[in-house]
Design an enzyme around this catalytic site. Sequence first.
Site, short mmCIF file in Angstrom:
data_model
loop_
_atom_site.label_atom_id
_atom_site.label_comp_id
_atom_site.label_asym_id
_atom_site.label_seq_id
_atom_site.Cartn_x
_atom_site.Cartn_y
_atom_site.Cartn_z
N ASP A 1 -14.24 126.64 -51.21
CA ASP A 1 -14.40 125.69 -52.31
C ASP A 1 -13.20 124.76 -52.48
O ASP A 1 -13.28 123.78 -53.22
CB ASP A 1 -14.60 126.44 -53.64
N LYS B 1 -15.72 123.73 -61.94
CA LYS B 1 -16.90 123.08 -61.33
C LYS B 1 -18.14 123.89 -61.66
O LYS B 1 -18.08 125.07 -62.02
CB LYS B 1 -16.74 122.96 -59.81
#
Length: 299
Positions: free
Chosen positions: A135, A10
């Site tokens: 996350d 990401k």
Amino acid sequence: MKLTVNAPGKLNLFLHITGRRTDGYHTLQTLFQFVDYCDVLSFSSRSDAIIEVKPDIAGLQPEDNLIYRAASLLQSHSRKPCGVDIQLQKQLPMGGGMGGGSSNAASTLVALNKLWQLGLNKVTLAKIGLSLGADVPVFIHGHAALAEGIGEVLQTVDIAEPWYLIAIPSCHANTAELFQEKQLTRDSKIIRIRDFLKGGSRNDFEPVLRKRFPLIDRCMQMIDCTARDSHDAKGSARVTGSGACLFVECESEPGANRLLLDITRQMDRFQLTNQDVSWKIVKGCNHSPLYTGDLASQG
């Protein structure tokens, strides 16, 4: 039964630290987008209750590996004698701010939920994953998102999916140490997506990273110097997560290749070599590559 899944990286398109809770966790606001740059995980069910992860990672005890911890947590939650052999093909940089460890954990939870036929929904998997890292929930969520809280309060967004040129400096940024930096900004204001689209955002880790790591500072200078005069770059270099990886948005894939060629011609000028930094060209993705192939029906 066997499953093979992607564990994508990401980018944090911006990251603002907005406060600090009484329990020591920092609150933040960040915009997550996935990229088509992935680790690959293969799962084979076992008839016993043993969990085995291969290969070992140098300097990391097997029981500290987030993949093992995710499998163990789900096994405890299921209360079934489930076992699994897990094979990791590592591609994403470690300590680069691209979320490789969190993505591995999330992919393990989603894949084993299917392999072990547990029938848990994404909300439950995200709650389990949050205990492994802030996350992890966004990787289970599986869509680009604006995140608040400690990263677990997610709002799905649909944004442009450009090509990015990623720089991978040969240094490791320790997130826990960076959060302790006295000079780290901790009072950034909450913004709206339209503020981000107008350029009103940043990564609060960037100043302390550039000060602590001269290599990162030189890489950013080199990218920005080249990008300013290039029609192939859109904007300047940015940090993802707490570093050390950097990225710059590009007009197209061929444009990213041209920009990379122009940047590498500047390396001598910035006292950099091929051993100091490596490069990757990736595509931004709003829909996570996790939910393709064997997990396409789970997304």
